[in-house]
Design a protein around this motif. Structure first.
Motif, PDB file in Angstrom:
ATOM      1  N   TYR A  16      29.771  -8.389 -47.533  1.00 16.64           N
ATOM      2  CA  TYR A  16      31.021  -8.424 -48.829  1.00 16.64           C
ATOM      3  C   TYR A  16      32.334  -8.943 -48.284  1.00 16.64           C
ATOM      4  CZ  TYR A  16      33.125  -4.056 -47.138  1.00 16.64           C
ATOM      5  OH  TYR A  16      33.666  -2.942 -46.349  1.00 16.64           O
ATOM      6  N   ARG A  17      33.178  -9.353 -49.005  1.00 12.97           N
ATOM      7  CA  ARG A  17      34.661  -9.870 -48.547  1.00 12.97           C
ATOM      8  C   ARG A  17      35.626  -8.845 -49.405  1.00 12.97           C
ATOM      9  NH1 ARG A  17      32.049 -14.872 -49.378  1.00 12.97           N
ATOM     10  NH2 ARG A  17      31.933 -16.215 -47.476  1.00 12.97           N
ATOM     11  N   ILE A  24      35.548 -14.500 -43.724  1.00 16.95           N
ATOM     12  CA  ILE A  24      34.865 -13.423 -42.883  1.00 16.95           C
ATOM     13  C   ILE A  24      34.327 -12.371 -43.799  1.00 16.95           C
ATOM     14  CG2 ILE A  24      35.092 -11.620 -40.818  1.00 16.95           C
ATOM     15  CD1 ILE A  24      37.470 -13.279 -39.840  1.00 16.95           C
ATOM     16  N   LYS A  25      33.082 -12.181 -43.564  1.00 16.23           N
ATOM     17  CA  LYS A  25      32.322 -11.262 -44.402  1.00 16.23           C
ATOM     18  C   LYS A  25      32.185  -9.865 -43.563  1.00 16.23           C
ATOM     19  CE  LYS A  25      29.234 -14.111 -47.293  1.00 16.23           C
ATOM     20  NZ  LYS A  25      27.840 -14.276 -47.671  1.00 16.23           N
ATOM     21  N   LYS A  26      32.145  -8.782 -44.232  1.00 17.27           N
ATOM     22  CA  LYS A  26      32.032  -7.414 -43.613  1.00 17.27           C
ATOM     23  C   LYS A  26      30.677  -6.890 -43.951  1.00 17.27           C
ATOM     24  CE  LYS A  26      36.943  -6.241 -44.028  1.00 17.27           C
ATOM     25  NZ  LYS A  26      38.066  -5.308 -44.501  1.00 17.27           N
ATOM     26  N   LYS A 110      32.716  -0.452 -55.787  1.00 18.84           N
ATOM     27  CA  LYS A 110      33.003  -0.935 -57.482  1.00 18.84           C
ATOM     28  C   LYS A 110      33.977  -2.158 -57.286  1.00 18.84           C
ATOM     29  CE  LYS A 110      31.817   3.136 -60.062  1.00 18.84           C
ATOM     30  NZ  LYS A 110      32.245   4.481 -60.679  1.00 18.84           N
ATOM     31  N   ASP A 111      35.097  -1.923 -56.610  1.00 15.90           N
ATOM     32  CA  ASP A 111      36.042  -2.681 -56.975  1.00 15.90           C
ATOM     33  C   ASP A 111      36.220  -3.810 -55.746  1.00 15.90           C
ATOM     34  OD1 ASP A 111      38.585  -0.468 -58.446  1.00 15.90           O
ATOM     35  OD2 ASP A 111      36.717  -1.431 -59.209  1.00 15.90           O
ATOM     36  N   ILE A 112      35.434  -4.041 -54.760  1.00 20.43           N
ATOM     37  CA  ILE A 112      35.577  -5.003 -53.990  1.00 20.43           C
ATOM     38  C   ILE A 112      35.097  -6.214 -54.265  1.00 20.43           C
ATOM     39  CG2 ILE A 112      35.659  -3.316 -51.995  1.00 20.43           C
ATOM     40  CD1 ILE A 112      32.627  -4.024 -51.486  1.00 20.43           C
ATOM     41  N   GLN A 123      36.276 -10.889 -59.026  1.00 24.54           N
ATOM     42  CA  GLN A 123      37.725 -10.753 -58.894  1.00 24.54           C
ATOM     43  C   GLN A 123      37.954 -10.005 -57.480  1.00 24.54           C
ATOM     44  OE1 GLN A 123      39.062  -7.666 -61.669  1.00 24.54           O
ATOM     45  NE2 GLN A 123      41.148  -8.392 -61.779  1.00 24.54           N
ATOM     46  N   SER A 124      39.024 -10.559 -56.810  1.00 19.54           N
ATOM     47  CA  SER A 124      39.436 -10.039 -55.474  1.00 19.54           C
ATOM     48  C   SER A 124      40.121  -8.613 -55.627  1.00 19.54           C
ATOM     49  CB  SER A 124      40.202 -11.171 -54.981  1.00 19.54           C
ATOM     50  OG  SER A 124      41.298 -11.289 -55.533  1.00 19.54           O
TER      51      SER A 124
END
Length: 321
Positions: A16-17, A24-26, A110-112, A123-124
Motif C-alpha cells: 500500500y501507499r 514507494i509502496k509499503k 481503513k484510512d490509508i 483518498q490519500s
C-alpha cells in the motif's frame, strides 16, 4: 465447496501507499513467511466466513516452512491485528487445533490509501488530515452515550492534550503507560482512527459482562493494540465453534464406522445425492465406464459400494459441510 480458487485482497500482494502520489509502496508483512501463512489461513477460511482451524503442521506444510516459523509468524500476525487466535482446549486438557479469525486488511488499514485495482482512485492520508483540520469530532455519551468534542490543530503530530481530554471523558487516567500506547498507535493510524479505536475499545469493554477492572483491561488492550470483542462477535465465534465441532463429530463417526454403514443410514434422497457425487469422483479418478459401474450396482450392490468406498467417505464429508 471451493471452485478451485479463492479471493485475496490486492494489498496482500501489492502492498500500500500512505499517499496517492507516493511512488514507494509499503509492505503489510515483515517477510515472505508471514505473507504465505496469512494466505494459507485465508485459503482455509474461504468457506467459513473468515474462520479457519488448520493445524500448525498443516499450515507449515502448505506455507513451505517449519512449525517453529509458523508459530512465530502467527504471533506477529496477531500483534499486527491481522488475525486473532483462540485456543480450543479439549476435555483432557490438551489443545485442539487453534481457531483463527482472519481480518480483512481493508478493514484493518481503513484510512490509508488502498486502491483496489490499478485504475481505482482512493483518498490519500493527506486528504483525511485536511478533513480532520476542518471538522470537530463529536460523539455523544451520557451513561450509554459518549460526549467527546475534539478540535484538531494543523500539526502533523497532534498534542496529546487532545487524547487527555478524551480519557477524562471516559473516566480513565491518562497515565504514562497510556500516553506511550497512544503515541505508538499514532505511528500506525491517523488521529481519527486512534480516536475511534479508543472509543470502540472502551465501549466494548464497558458492555462486556463480568469485567471488573475496566481501566486495567482498557490499558492492556491499547498497549497490545488489540480490539475487545463484542458480545455479538463472541456469540458468532461460539456458534462457529459449535458448527465446527459438529462437523468434526460427523467426520469422526465416518472414520470410526464403515462409510457404507453411514451411507445406508441416510434417507433415500440423501443417499442419492451422496452416491452421485461419489460415483462422479470415482469415474474421474479411475476413468471407469459409468455403464459398467451401474451394471455392477444392479447385480452386486455391496461390491459396488466397496468399490467407491473411499469416494463415499469424501462425499459424506462434503455433504455434511
Amino acid at each position: 465447496m471451493s471452485a478451485g480458487f479463492f479471493q485475496l485482497e490486492n494489498i496482500v500482494v501489492e502492498g500500500y501507499r500512505d499517499d496517492a502520489n507516493d511512488p514507494i509502496k509499503k509492505e503489510v508483512f515483515s517477510n515472505i513467511y508471514e505473507k504465505m501463512i496469512y494466505i494459507v489461513l485465508s485459503r482455509h477460511a474461504n468457506n467459513n466466513n473468515g474462520v479457519a482451524y488448520p493445524s500448525v503442521a498443516t499450515i507449515a506444510k502448505e506455507a513451505l516452512c517449519s512449525v517453529t516459523t509458523v508459530k512465530k509468524c502467527i504471533k506477529t500476525l496477531e500483534n499486527k491485528g491481522l488475525i486473532s487466535k483462540t485456543l480450543r482446549p479439549k476435555s483432557n486438557k490438551d489443545n485442539n487445533t487453534n481457531l483463527y479469525i482472519i481480518k480483512k486488511l481493508s478493514e484493518v488499514f481503513k484510512d490509508i490509501f488502498l486502491p483496489q485495482s490499478q485504475g481505482d482512485v482512493a483518498q490519500s492520508q493527506d486528504d483525511y488530515k485536511e478533513e480532520l483540520h476542518k471538522n470537530n469530532y463529536i460523539e455523544d455519551h451520557d451513561n450509554n452515550n459518549f460526549h467527546a468534542k475534539t478540535k484538531f490543530s494543523k500539526k502533523v503530530n497532534p498534542d496529546l492534550d487532545t487524547f487527555e481530554d478524551l480519557f477524562k471523558k471516559i473516566g480513565i487516567s491518562f497515565t504514562t503507560k497510556n500516553q506511550l500506547s497512544v503515541k505508538a498507535l499514532l505511528k500506525k493510524m491517523s488521529v481519527k482512527q486512534v480516536t475511534n479505536y479508543l472509543i470502540e475499545t472502551y465501549e466494548n469493554i464497558k458492555n462486556s459482562p463480568g469485567v471488573i477492572n475496566i481501566a486495567g483491561l482498557f490499558s492492556m488492550k491499547i498497549a497490545k493494540q488489540e480490539r475487545q470483542m463484542t458480545k455479538t462477535v463472541r456469540q458468532n465465534i461460539a456458534a462457529k465453534e459449535k458448527e465446527i465441532e459438529a462437523t468434526k463429530q460427523f467426520e469422526k463417526r465416518i472414520h470410526l464406522n464403515d462409510p457404507i454403514t453411514v451411507f445406508n443410514s441416510l434417507s433415500p434422497s440423501e443417499r442419492l445425492k451422496v452416491e452421485k457425487k461419489a460415483l462422479s469422483m470415482f469415474i474421474a479418478q479411475s476413468s471407469a465406464d459409468e455403464k459398467i459401474m451401474l451394471t455392477m450396482r444392479e447385480r452386486n450392490n455391496l461390491m459396488y459400494l466397496n468399490t467407491i468406498k473411499l469416494q463415499l467417505e469424501k462425499a459424506l464429508k462434503v455433504e455434511e459441510r
